[in-house]
Design an enzyme around this catalytic site. Structure first.
Site, short mmCIF file in Angstrom:
data_model
loop_
_atom_site.label_atom_id
_atom_site.label_comp_id
_atom_site.label_asym_id
_atom_site.label_seq_id
_atom_site.Cartn_x
_atom_site.Cartn_y
_atom_site.Cartn_z
N ARG A 52 0.88 -1.20 -0.02
CA ARG A 52 -0.08 -0.04 -0.16
C ARG A 52 0.84 1.27 -0.02
O ARG A 52 0.68 2.44 -0.40
CB ARG A 52 -0.82 0.03 1.30
CG ARG A 52 -2.09 1.03 1.22
CD ARG A 52 -3.24 0.57 2.05
NE ARG A 52 -2.50 0.96 3.43
CZ ARG A 52 -2.96 0.20 4.44
NH1 ARG A 52 -3.88 -0.86 4.37
NH2 ARG A 52 -2.65 0.45 5.64
N TYR A 104 -6.97 23.20 -13.89
CA TYR A 104 -7.44 22.19 -14.30
C TYR A 104 -9.08 22.13 -13.63
O TYR A 104 -9.11 21.78 -12.43
CB TYR A 104 -6.72 20.80 -13.89
CG TYR A 104 -7.60 19.64 -14.27
CD1 TYR A 104 -8.02 19.20 -15.47
CD2 TYR A 104 -7.65 18.82 -13.27
CE1 TYR A 104 -8.34 18.13 -15.78
CE2 TYR A 104 -8.20 17.50 -13.41
CZ TYR A 104 -8.77 17.14 -14.72
OH TYR A 104 -9.49 15.99 -14.91
N ASP A 177 1.22 22.86 -9.83
CA ASP A 177 0.90 21.78 -10.79
C ASP A 177 1.82 21.82 -12.13
O ASP A 177 1.62 22.98 -13.07
CB ASP A 177 -0.64 21.70 -11.15
CG ASP A 177 -0.99 20.77 -12.23
OD1 ASP A 177 -0.19 20.27 -12.83
OD2 ASP A 177 -2.19 20.36 -12.08
N LYS A 202 -0.03 12.48 -18.30
CA LYS A 202 0.16 13.18 -19.52
C LYS A 202 1.59 12.73 -19.93
O LYS A 202 1.70 11.81 -20.15
CB LYS A 202 -0.19 14.63 -18.93
CG LYS A 202 -1.32 14.67 -18.11
CD LYS A 202 -2.65 14.39 -18.80
CE LYS A 202 -3.79 14.60 -17.71
NZ LYS A 202 -5.03 13.97 -18.20
C1 LIG Z 1 -3.08 20.23 -15.35
C2 LIG Z 1 -3.77 18.89 -14.84
N1 LIG Z 1 -3.40 18.63 -13.48
C3 LIG Z 1 -4.16 17.69 -13.03
C4 LIG Z 1 -4.78 16.72 -13.65
C5 LIG Z 1 -5.35 15.33 -13.21
O1 LIG Z 1 -4.98 14.22 -13.46
P1 LIG Z 1 -5.44 12.83 -13.43
O2 LIG Z 1 -6.39 12.85 -14.62
O3 LIG Z 1 -4.06 11.87 -13.66
O4 LIG Z 1 -5.86 12.57 -12.32
C6 LIG Z 1 -4.91 16.88 -15.17
C7 LIG Z 1 -5.80 16.12 -15.92
O5 LIG Z 1 -6.21 16.46 -16.96
C8 LIG Z 1 -4.39 18.03 -15.78
O6 LIG Z 1 -4.52 18.30 -17.07
#
Ligand SMILES: Cc1ncc(COP(=O)(O)O)c(C=O)c1O
Length: 380
Positions: A52, A104, A177, A202
Site C-alpha cells: 500500500r 484544471y 501543478d 500526461k
Molecule cells: C493540469 C492537470 N492537472 C491535473 C490533472 C489530473 O490528473 P489525473 O487525470 O491524472 O488525475 C489533469 C488532468 O487532465 C491536468 O490536466
C-alpha cells in the site's frame, strides 16, 4: 549512479541506471508481491513492508522524478488528482489556501465541492495577478498557495517566483501543478516552490495508457511526512505493472516533449494567421499575454498544449472538431497522438472556458500533416 553531472536527457534515457540485478537484465522487472518478509531479527532489511506504500517498482520513477525536479524526495500516486488532493488533505480544518481561478477544472471542482466541507477555505484569484494573491493572504491562516502554469485550458502563466515570495513572507507553502510544462521545461522548486505536482498520466507517461500522479518536495518536512502518511493509509498508489509502464514511458520523455513543443509552436504560428481563427492561445506566441513571463521561467520550449478560438462560436468550433481526420476527439493530453476537445462541452455547467475554444494536445506526428488536417477542417 549519481545524477549530479547528468543532463535530464541522460537521466531519462538511462533511468538512473536501475537494472534487474538478479539476472543483469538492463530493464528492471515487475514485482507483484503485496508483502515483504521480515528478517529473523524482526527487522525489514530493505525497508519494504506492504505494497500500500512500498513497492520496488515505485522507486525508479520516484528517483528519476526527484532528479528531474531537483527535489529531495518524490511520491507516486494512483492519479494526478489523488496527488493534488493529498497536498490539501495534509492541511488542518480552518486553514486557508489561495488558488488561481482558471486551473484544471476537476481540481477546481474538488476545491469548491469537497475541500470546503472539510473546513479548508479557498480564495480563487484572477490569473496572472500577483497583487490579488497578496491581497488574498490571511495572516496566520493562509497555509497553502497552489498554482498551475501554464493553466489548463487557456494557458495563463503564473509568476512562480513571485508566488513563492508571497508564500515565504507569510509562513505558507507553495505547490505548483507542473503537468503542462513538464520537468523538462520548468522547474518550480528552483524558483522557490515547496512542492511540485504532476498528472503523470500526461507527458511523463506519454502514451495515453497509464493513470498516475506524482509529488516532488524541496525538503522533507512535516507537511511532506503527513502526505506520506496519507498515501500509506489511503493506498492511492499504482499497481506495480502501471508503475513499470510509467517508467518505460518516461525514458523517451525528452524526445517526445521536444517534438511536441516544436510542433505546437509551428502549428500555432501557422493557424494564428487563418481568417477563420479568432485567437490562438499558446505561451510560445509573441501575441500571447503571458509570453514574456513564460520565456523567463520556462526553457527549452513552451510545451505541446494550445487552444484555438474559432470564429462563429460554439457550434462552429464543434463543427471544426467533427471534420478533423488526424486529431482524435478525446479528452486528456500529453500522449504521442494529437487530440482535440471542445473544452466547454466536457467541463459542463460552471465552466470558465470560452465556448468557441478547441483545446489541442499536439503530439509528435509530422507538424505539416497536423496543420493540413486543421486547415482542411476549417475550410471544408
Ligand atoms: C493540469 C492537470 N492537472 C491535473 C490533472 C489530473 O490528473 P489525473 O487525470 O491524472 O488525475 C489533469 C488532468 O487532465 C491536468 O490536466
Amino acid at each position: 549512479m549519481s545524477n549530479d553531472t547528468h543532463s535530464n536527457e541522460t537521466i531519462l534515457a538511462n533511468g538512473l541506471g536501475h537494472m534487474d540485478e538478479q539476472h543483469l537484465g538492463v530493464i528492471p522487472g515487475i514485482f507483484p508481491s503485496t508483502t515483504f518478509e521480515r528478517a529473523a531479527d524482526n527487522s525489514y532489511p530493505n525497508g519494504k513492508i506492504y505494497t500500500r506504500d512500498h513497492n520496488p517498482n515505485y522507486e525508479q520513477p520516484e528517483q528519476v522524478l526527484a532528479a528531474l525536479e531537483k527535489g529531495a524526495d518524490a511520491m507516486l500516486f494512483s492519479s494526478g488528482m489523488s496527488a493534488a488532493i493529498s497536498v490539501f488533505m495534509a492541511l488542518k480544518p480552518g486553514d486557508h489556501a489561495i488558488v488561481p481561478r482558471v486551473i484544471y477544472w476537476s481540481f477546481r471542482n474538488w476545491l469548491l465541492n469537497f475541500a470546503s466541507d472539510w473546513g479548508i477555505e479557498t480564495t480563487f484569484v484572477e490569473n496572472g495577478n500577483v497583487d490579488a494573491v497578496k491581497a488574498a493572504v490571511r495572516p496566520g491562516q493562509t497555509k497553502l498557495l497552489w498554482l498551475e502554469t501554464p493553466a489548463n485550458p487557456t494557458w495563463e502563466i503564473e509568476d512562480i517566483a513571485a508566488w513563492a515570495q508571497i508564500a515565504k513572507d507569510n509562513g505558507a507553502r507553495l505547490a505548483v501543478d507542473n503537468t503542462i510544462a513538464t520537468p523538462l521545461l520548468c522547474n518550480p522548486l528552483e524558483l522557490g516552490a515547496d512542492i511540485v505536482m504532476h498528472s503523470a498520466t500526461k507527458y511523463l507517461n506519454g502514451h495515453s495508457d497509464v493513470l498516475a500522479g506524482a509529488l516532488v518536495c524541496k525538503t522533507k518536512d512535516t507537511h511532506w511526512d503527513k502526505i506520506r502518511g496519507i498515501r500509506a493509509s489511503g493506498g492511492a498508489v499504482l499497481g506495480p505493472f502501471e508503475a513499470w509502464l510509467l517508467m518505460r514511458g518516461m525514458r523517451t520523455m525528452a524526445v517526445r516533449v521536444k517534438q511536441a513543443s516544436s510542433n505546437a509552436l509551428a502549428f500555432s504560428q501557422q493557424l494564428e494567421k487563418h481568417p477563420k481563427v479568432e485567437q490562438v492561445l499558446y505561451p510560445g506566441l509573441a501575441s500571447f499575454k503571458g509570453h514574456e513571463l513564460a520565456k523567463k521561467q520556462m526553457s527549452g520550449g513552451f510545451g505541446g498544449m494550445l487552444s484555438i478560438r474559432i470564429k462563429g462560436g460554439a457550434q462552429a468550433a464543434i463543427d471544426v472538431a467533427a471534420k478533423l481526420k488526424l486529431f482524435k476527439r478525446a479528452t486528456s493530453l500529453g500522449g504521442v497522438e494529437s487530440l482535440v476537445e471542445h473544452r466547454a462541452s466536457v467541463e459542463g455547467e460552471g465552466t470558465l472556458c470560452p465556448d468557441d475554444l478547441l483545446r489541442l494536445s499536439i503530439g509528435i506526428e509530422s507538424v505539416d500533416d497536423l496543420i493540413a488536417d486543421f486547415i482542411q477542417a476549417l475550410e471544408s
